[in-house]
Design a protein around this motif. Sequence first.
Motif, PDB file in Angstrom:
ATOM      1  N   ILE A 204       4.081  14.919  -7.043  1.00 25.22           N
ATOM      2  CA  ILE A 204       3.270  14.458  -7.865  1.00 25.22           C
ATOM      3  C   ILE A 204       4.620  13.013  -8.268  1.00 25.22           C
ATOM      4  N   ASN A 205       4.996  12.588  -8.050  1.00 29.99           N
ATOM      5  CA  ASN A 205       5.617  11.892  -8.547  1.00 29.99           C
ATOM      6  C   ASN A 205       5.277   9.540  -8.421  1.00 29.99           C
ATOM      7  N   THR A 206       5.095  10.158  -6.784  1.00 37.64           N
ATOM      8  CA  THR A 206       4.722   9.149  -6.618  1.00 37.64           C
ATOM      9  C   THR A 206       2.983   8.913  -5.684  1.00 37.64           C
ATOM     10  N   ALA A 207       2.174  10.215  -6.752  1.00 42.64           N
ATOM     11  CA  ALA A 207       0.837  10.136  -6.198  1.00 42.64           C
ATOM     12  C   ALA A 207       0.468   9.547  -6.407  1.00 42.64           C
ATOM     13  N   GLU A 208       0.409   8.599  -7.547  1.00 50.45           N
ATOM     14  CA  GLU A 208      -0.625   7.666  -8.344  1.00 50.45           C
ATOM     15  C   GLU A 208      -0.525   6.587  -6.830  1.00 50.45           C
ATOM     16  N   ASN A 209       0.991   6.439  -6.402  1.00 49.10           N
ATOM     17  CA  ASN A 209       1.187   4.942  -5.750  1.00 49.10           C
ATOM     18  C   ASN A 209       0.242   5.701  -3.922  1.00 49.10           C
ATOM     19  N   TRP A 210       0.949   6.212  -3.991  1.00 47.60           N
ATOM     20  CA  TRP A 210       0.273   7.130  -2.201  1.00 47.60           C
ATOM     21  C   TRP A 210      -1.640   6.573  -2.276  1.00 47.60           C
ATOM     22  N   VAL A 211      -2.146   7.651  -3.286  1.00 48.06           N
ATOM     23  CA  VAL A 211      -3.502   7.195  -3.102  1.00 48.06           C
ATOM     24  C   VAL A 211      -3.729   5.641  -2.659  1.00 48.06           C
ATOM     25  N   LYS A 212      -3.424   4.937  -3.269  1.00 50.45           N
ATOM     26  CA  LYS A 212      -4.042   3.751  -3.849  1.00 50.45           C
ATOM     27  C   LYS A 212      -3.420   3.156  -2.023  1.00 50.45           C
ATOM     28  N   SER A 213      -1.966   3.559  -1.362  1.00 50.48           N
ATOM     29  CA  SER A 213      -1.464   2.550  -0.557  1.00 50.48           C
ATOM     30  C   SER A 213      -2.625   2.075   1.058  1.00 50.48           C
ATOM     31  N   LYS A 214      -2.356   1.829   1.753  1.00 51.99           N
ATOM     32  CA  LYS A 214      -3.110   1.361   2.715  1.00 51.99           C
ATOM     33  C   LYS A 214      -2.789   2.477   4.221  1.00 51.99           C
ATOM     34  N   GLU A 215      -2.133   3.156   3.827  1.00 49.23           N
ATOM     35  CA  GLU A 215      -1.821   3.896   5.468  1.00 49.23           C
ATOM     36  C   GLU A 215      -2.788   5.655   4.230  1.00 49.23           C
ATOM     37  N   ALA A 216      -3.106   5.444   3.085  1.00 46.02           N
ATOM     38  CA  ALA A 216      -3.611   6.970   2.645  1.00 46.02           C
ATOM     39  C   ALA A 216      -4.941   6.748   2.635  1.00 46.02           C
ATOM     40  N   VAL A 217      -5.147   5.368   2.132  1.00 49.47           N
ATOM     41  CA  VAL A 217      -6.866   5.311   2.014  1.00 49.47           C
ATOM     42  C   VAL A 217      -7.414   5.684   3.968  1.00 49.47           C
ATOM     43  N   ARG A 218      -6.476   4.812   4.477  1.00 54.60           N
ATOM     44  CA  ARG A 218      -7.066   4.466   6.069  1.00 54.60           C
ATOM     45  C   ARG A 218      -6.876   5.820   6.774  1.00 54.60           C
ATOM     46  N   GLN A 219      -6.122   6.690   6.035  1.00 46.44           N
ATOM     47  CA  GLN A 219      -6.120   8.448   6.414  1.00 46.44           C
ATOM     48  C   GLN A 219      -7.786   8.724   5.909  1.00 46.44           C
ATOM     49  N   MET A 220      -8.187   8.900   4.866  1.00 47.00           N
ATOM     50  CA  MET A 220      -9.024   8.886   4.273  1.00 47.00           C
ATOM     51  C   MET A 220     -10.411   8.492   5.069  1.00 47.00           C
ATOM     52  N   LYS A 268      -3.016  12.754 -15.194  1.00 50.81           N
ATOM     53  CA  LYS A 268      -3.006  12.320 -13.624  1.00 50.81           C
ATOM     54  C   LYS A 268      -3.870  12.665 -12.542  1.00 50.81           C
ATOM     55  N   GLU A 269      -4.371  13.938 -12.665  1.00 55.10           N
ATOM     56  CA  GLU A 269      -4.986  14.544 -11.912  1.00 55.10           C
ATOM     57  C   GLU A 269      -6.354  13.573 -11.921  1.00 55.10           C
ATOM     58  N   LYS A 270      -7.007  13.530 -12.907  1.00 54.30           N
ATOM     59  CA  LYS A 270      -8.551  12.424 -13.406  1.00 54.30           C
ATOM     60  C   LYS A 270      -8.092  11.628 -13.236  1.00 54.30           C
ATOM     61  N   LEU A 271      -7.088  10.722 -13.117  1.00 48.54           N
ATOM     62  CA  LEU A 271      -7.068   8.696 -12.591  1.00 48.54           C
ATOM     63  C   LEU A 271      -7.198   8.475 -11.350  1.00 48.54           C
ATOM     64  N   ILE A 272      -6.652  10.090 -10.455  1.00 50.17           N
ATOM     65  CA  ILE A 272      -6.288   9.852  -8.889  1.00 50.17           C
ATOM     66  C   ILE A 272      -7.689  10.397  -8.341  1.00 50.17           C
ATOM     67  N   ALA A 274     -10.598  10.078 -10.297  1.00 53.58           N
ATOM     68  CA  ALA A 274     -11.498   9.158 -10.219  1.00 53.58           C
ATOM     69  C   ALA A 274     -10.935   7.851  -9.379  1.00 53.58           C
ATOM     70  N   HIS A 275     -10.030   7.598  -9.361  1.00 53.66           N
ATOM     71  CA  HIS A 275      -9.582   6.489  -8.203  1.00 53.66           C
ATOM     72  C   HIS A 275     -10.154   6.103  -6.869  1.00 53.66           C
ATOM     73  N   ASN A 279     -13.235   4.107  -4.752  1.00 57.54           N
ATOM     74  CA  ASN A 279     -12.330   3.120  -3.645  1.00 57.54           C
ATOM     75  C   ASN A 279     -12.483   4.122  -2.574  1.00 57.54           C
ATOM     76  N   VAL A 280     -12.370   4.462  -2.549  1.00 59.73           N
ATOM     77  CA  VAL A 280     -12.958   5.906  -1.122  1.00 59.73           C
ATOM     78  C   VAL A 280     -13.959   6.092  -0.917  1.00 59.73           C
ATOM     79  N   PHE A 281     -14.312   6.684  -1.503  1.00 61.81           N
ATOM     80  CA  PHE A 281     -16.346   8.400  -1.585  1.00 61.81           C
ATOM     81  C   PHE A 281     -17.041   7.173  -1.316  1.00 61.81           C
ATOM     82  N   GLU A 282     -17.054   6.819  -2.619  1.00 64.04           N
ATOM     83  CA  GLU A 282     -18.321   5.487  -2.792  1.00 64.04           C
ATOM     84  C   GLU A 282     -18.450   4.183  -2.149  1.00 64.04           C
ATOM     85  N   THR A 283     -17.175   3.104  -1.906  1.00 68.68           N
ATOM     86  CA  THR A 283     -16.946   2.570  -1.031  1.00 68.68           C
ATOM     87  C   THR A 283     -17.173   2.611  -0.022  1.00 68.68           C
TER      88      THR A 283
END
Length: 380
Positions: A204-220, A268-272, A274-275, A279-283
């Motif tokens: 949870i301390n790194t959740a926002e950075n994680w969902v923005k990472s290339k690795e996380a986006v690629r997996q999603m 934090k949940e709302k920000l994640i 929304a991001h 940046n993943v689903f709609e894009t």
Amino acid sequence: VEGNVHKSKKEKAGELSNIKKKKVVTQRCHLCSRQTEDIISHLSFYHSNSKQMKDRNQNKCEKCESVFENMIKCLKHKELLHNFKCQSCTLSFTQKKELENHERTTHARAGTSTSSTDKLAGYTFSYTCSDCHLLMDNRDIYDSHVAKIHKFLCTQHECSRKFISEQNLDSHLKNDHRIKFMQIDTHQVKMMPEGKSKLYQQLINTAENWVKSKEAVRQMRRVMTGESNSWRHKAFFDKKERENVSGASVSKLHRLSNSSFFEEHESKEKLIIAHIQENVFETGLANADQYSIDRKLIALCKGQQAVKDRSFLYTSLVLIPETFIHYYETRNGMSREQAENQFLEFHIPKEEMNLDQSFNTTSTSFYSDSENDGDSSDSD
């Protein structure tokens, strides 16, 4: 000349005699058969590095966890019948004495029989494993026990215990931390009366950075294409799975989305969410051909309003669970099953926890590749 005084032969002989009089007690290492005066230091220095772990796992029998010095010996061993099965775990052995030794060293408890060699003048010696705190009263059993790798770490706060098997860890969590395990379909859910684990806190301390990472986006995006073989992605095309969110008929997809995952971290949940939506689903849908998005998902999201309606649902039911399960896999070295179970932990206050509660749901398959998988969603 000062500093250059030679010792006489008599002095040297005396020193040699004193050395011979000192009896050195050594032990044999169970991993490499070397004799050592300090088994703990030896194991830490020679057998704790990653290369050693890798080499041992390559020549390891999955049935009894015996380790061999080369692959040929390992393969010959695997041809033997493992008829002696442990009643406390899934391991089995080729000889009865191996099973008995395993039960003593792995499943032993305080108060087991004491060897006469561990008694002296009315005193009984005891040995405690520094990793799992298991108390043993036999030195041979202790030596054999500490030689085994304790790779299963307790995930609770202020607890640093490590265990030989996952069964031992589960027993520790139940007995020492009062965690209740429940089954939902094939998944194991943890009910946590003392609060969520330290692994969760790290995430949870790194959740926002994680969902923005290339690795996380690629997996999603792999999930959205169907490439990752996500059962959540496939279940989303079933209208009942998407929409049954309350009462006795709440769907498996909603049960295993862990809607309370963020707990008090609502902002934090709302920000994640929304991001990920933007940046993943709609894009991804806007560039469906470029990213090879699953055509069933494209069909389900035809039109601007449909994209808006599905965006939050798909993100919260599919992408949020999948990305944080992937986090546990990559950051904590977990298997898919372990990561899934780690994601499915719930904080239930002690006063609210019903220890007799259990969930038994009917197993449902979401792995059909037929073209009719998404038919029930077309009636929206």
